[in-house]
Scaffold this motif. Structure first.
Motif, mmCIF file in Angstrom:
data_model
loop_
_atom_site.group_PDB
_atom_site.id
_atom_site.type_symbol
_atom_site.label_atom_id
_atom_site.label_comp_id
_atom_site.label_asym_id
_atom_site.label_seq_id
_atom_site.Cartn_x
_atom_site.Cartn_y
_atom_site.Cartn_z
ATOM 1 N N SER A 408 0.844 -1.190 0.000
ATOM 2 C CA SER A 408 0.000 0.000 0.000
ATOM 3 C C SER A 408 0.878 1.238 0.000
ATOM 4 N N GLY A 409 0.859 1.971 -1.090
ATOM 5 C CA GLY A 409 1.697 3.149 -1.208
ATOM 6 C C GLY A 409 3.177 2.810 -1.119
ATOM 7 N N GLY A 410 3.555 1.631 -1.584
ATOM 8 C CA GLY A 410 4.938 1.182 -1.532
ATOM 9 C C GLY A 410 5.351 0.578 -0.213
ATOM 10 N N LEU A 411 4.441 0.527 0.773
ATOM 11 C CA LEU A 411 4.743 -0.009 2.099
ATOM 12 C C LEU A 411 4.196 -1.426 2.215
ATOM 13 N N ASN A 412 5.002 -2.338 2.753
ATOM 14 C CA ASN A 412 4.538 -3.703 3.009
ATOM 15 C C ASN A 412 3.636 -3.713 4.241
ATOM 16 N N VAL A 413 2.415 -4.203 4.058
ATOM 17 C CA VAL A 413 1.431 -4.245 5.148
ATOM 18 C C VAL A 413 0.941 -5.676 5.304
ATOM 19 N N HIS A 414 1.115 -6.244 6.492
ATOM 20 C CA HIS A 414 0.594 -7.577 6.792
ATOM 21 C C HIS A 414 -0.771 -7.415 7.466
ATOM 22 N N PRO A 415 -1.849 -7.923 6.871
ATOM 23 C CA PRO A 415 -3.183 -7.740 7.456
ATOM 24 C C PRO A 415 -3.280 -8.212 8.909
ATOM 25 N N GLU A 416 -2.564 -9.293 9.265
ATOM 26 C CA GLU A 416 -2.636 -9.797 10.633
ATOM 27 C C GLU A 416 -2.105 -8.786 11.634
ATOM 28 N N GLU A 417 -1.102 -8.020 11.233
ATOM 29 C CA GLU A 417 -0.533 -7.006 12.113
ATOM 30 C C GLU A 417 -1.553 -5.905 12.390
ATOM 31 N N VAL A 418 -2.271 -5.498 11.365
ATOM 32 C CA VAL A 418 -3.295 -4.471 11.524
ATOM 33 C C VAL A 418 -4.474 -5.027 12.328
ATOM 34 N N THR A 419 -4.840 -6.274 12.043
ATOM 35 C CA THR A 419 -5.926 -6.922 12.780
ATOM 36 C C THR A 419 -5.625 -6.954 14.271
#
Length: 513
Positions: A408-419
């Protein structure tokens, strides 16, 4: 030694003790001796059909609900040296057909041979357990007659394959992982050491035996000499009734079940269950704020969560009285080694993110289907693709899956981390974090929330509060609310379905600004 050996030893030392009960019905209780007879009858019938050394290519399959015959077939096949494929009655017709087509069993035990079973099971392989089909099959092969005594069977080595468990299918079709007797026997040892389960315990398993968490709980309980209670279907009120009526000491759960128990108790206050010694939760991360509420209902219970997988077995444990970080999944159990590796394959440092590789004597042997490749490497390491970090104290923190990562916008995002960050908010009962395609962001991070007790936050509030636990750049940029989130059959939120619903217009999901 097989996974049935200790269970069978209890049938001679304590034949009259209750082994299994289902649903609280007085007519649905069986002693250790009764379960022994059923087990040996199945073993004799399978040996009569397939010989004394059937080989790993001869597989039985069970597609059954929580009934006594499930355990008799499972133990009986173990004694006979025949691997068992455990299929899930909650699978779709497409999933059942796919497994039967890709890896056909030589004998399929099911409730009734209709639908995808009739269309896809090999001709002549089906035994219908409902009605008289199962008893007819046993008598035809001398099973019941043999079970009146103590028939001898050829020894099955510990490294023989005995069980095929299937992944939940949340990221694709079910994938069968093959386990040996040895892998479960070593896991039995670790469970006994961690949780102290023995013949004095009464264990309640309110989930389906098709799921490894509950199946393992039942088999280990009988291995330990305990009494095991099963439920045909999960019902929060009945679970608490059973806990009280049968003096349950060990309760297996997944986090969604625990939420239902809390909600039921909120609507029916005034009860407490001090006799429960352990709450054993697996399958998804348990919200720390919710886990902390376990003492309200179960004041003397160790609220335990553990991390593992069908392929990995038990990896790490976080006990309720552990002073470690609650957003972790605990420390590795004795005998489990972790190696967190960068994309180039090198070891990462403390608190650096890497792919989690596991080595222990509990790992699976191989995948069943040729379409699914993978096995422990020559040094004994295996990964299911989880991404995590290990902190200074040795606690494992999971942040995502390698194939589920969003950019997202060049940033690696792990959904579990946000969850995990969102589940720290008291207002949120459940949440799914998914990525939607966006011209500007690539993957636009979106959250679909089920609120707790009528609470509600707007998008700005969500972002402000969640940013205390995760980088603000990773916080959701769109927010939806729903009355109900879809789940896989193992109780995990089905993120793939959530994403597809949003792509199809978000029926039942309303966007909040």
């Amino acid at each position: 030694m097989t996974i049935a050996s200790r269970f069978l030893s209890h049938t001679t030392t304590s034949p009259g003790r209750d082994a299994v009960a289902i649903g609280g019905n007085p007519g649905q209780r069986w002693s250790y001796d009764a379960l022994r007879r059923g087990t040996l009858a199945v073993a004799q019938a399978l040996r009569a059909e397939f010989g004394a050394a059937p080989g790993p290519e001869v597989r039985a399959a069970v597609l059954l609900g929580n009934r006594k015959e499930f355990l008799e077939i499972f133990f009986g096949a173990a004694v006979a040296g025949i691997p068992v494929m455990v299929l899930d009655p909650a699978w779709s017709a497409t999933e059942v057909a796919s497994v039967l087509r890709d890896t056909p069993p030589v004998r399929l035990f099911c409730e009734t041979a209709t639908g995808p079973i009739a269309d896809n099971a090999p001709s002549g392989t089906v035994v219908e357990v409902a009605g008289h089909g199962f008893e007819d099959w046993l008598r035809r092969h001398g099973g019941r007659e043999a079970a009146d005594g103590f028939p001898e069977f050829a020894e099955v080595p510990e490294n023989a394959l005995f069980y095929v468990g299937f992944t939940s299918g949340s990221t694709g079709r079910p994938k069968g992982a093959v386990r040996s007797h040895r892998s479960w026997l070593r896991t039995f040892d670790h469970y006994t050491a961690e949780f102290g389960i023995d013949e004095t315990d009464t264990i309640l398993l309110p989930g389906s035996l098709a799921h490894s968490h509950f199946l393992f709980g039942a088999v280990h309980g009988l291995h330990a000499g305990a009494t095991v209670h099963l439920m045909p279907l999960f019902d929060a009120g009945l679970v608490l009734d059973h806990v009280e009526r049968y003096s349950v000491t060990q309760l297996y759960l997944v986090p969604t079940m625990f939420e239902a128990l809390l909600e039921y108790a909120r609507r029916h206050p005034g009860r407490s269950f001090p006799q429960v010694r352990s709450l054993l939760s697996a399958g998804a991360k348990w919200s720390p704020t919710r886990q902390a509420l376990a003492g309200d209902l179960f004041p003397n219970a160790d609220a335990v969560e553990f991390y593992g997988a069908t392929e990995l077995s038990l990896v790490s444990v976080l006990h309720g009285d552990d002073d470690g970080p609650r957003d972790s999944v605990g420390r590795p159990v004795a005998g489990v080694e972790l190696s967190l590796r960068s994309p180039s394959g090198g070891e990462v440092g403390v608190n650096e993110v890497g792919k989690v590789h596991v080595r222990s004597d509990m790992l699976f042997t191989e995948y069943l289907s040729a379409d699914h490749r993978g096995a422990p490497d020559e040094d004994g390491w295996f990964t299911v693709g989880d991404i995590g970090r290990v902190d200074e104290q040795g606690y494992l923190h999971l942040v995502g899956r390698d194939k589920g990562m969003l950019i997202s916008g060049g940033l690696n995002v792990h959904p579990e981390e946000v969850t995990a960050a969102l589940l720290r908010l008291e207002e949120i009962a459940e949440v799914a974090v998914v990525g939607l395609p966006d011209e500007r962001w690539g993957d636009l991070v979106c959250a679909v929330v089920r609120w707790r007790d009528g609470a509600r936050l707007d998008l700005a509030q969500i972002r402000d509060q969640a940013s205390a636990y995760v980088s603000r750049q990773k916080c959701p940029r769109r927010l939806f609310e729903t009355a109900e989130l879809p789940h896989t059959t193992s109780g995990k939120i089905d993120n793939r379905r959530v994403r597809n619903i949003l792509l199809d217009g978000g029926q039942g999901m309303r966007e909040l600004l």
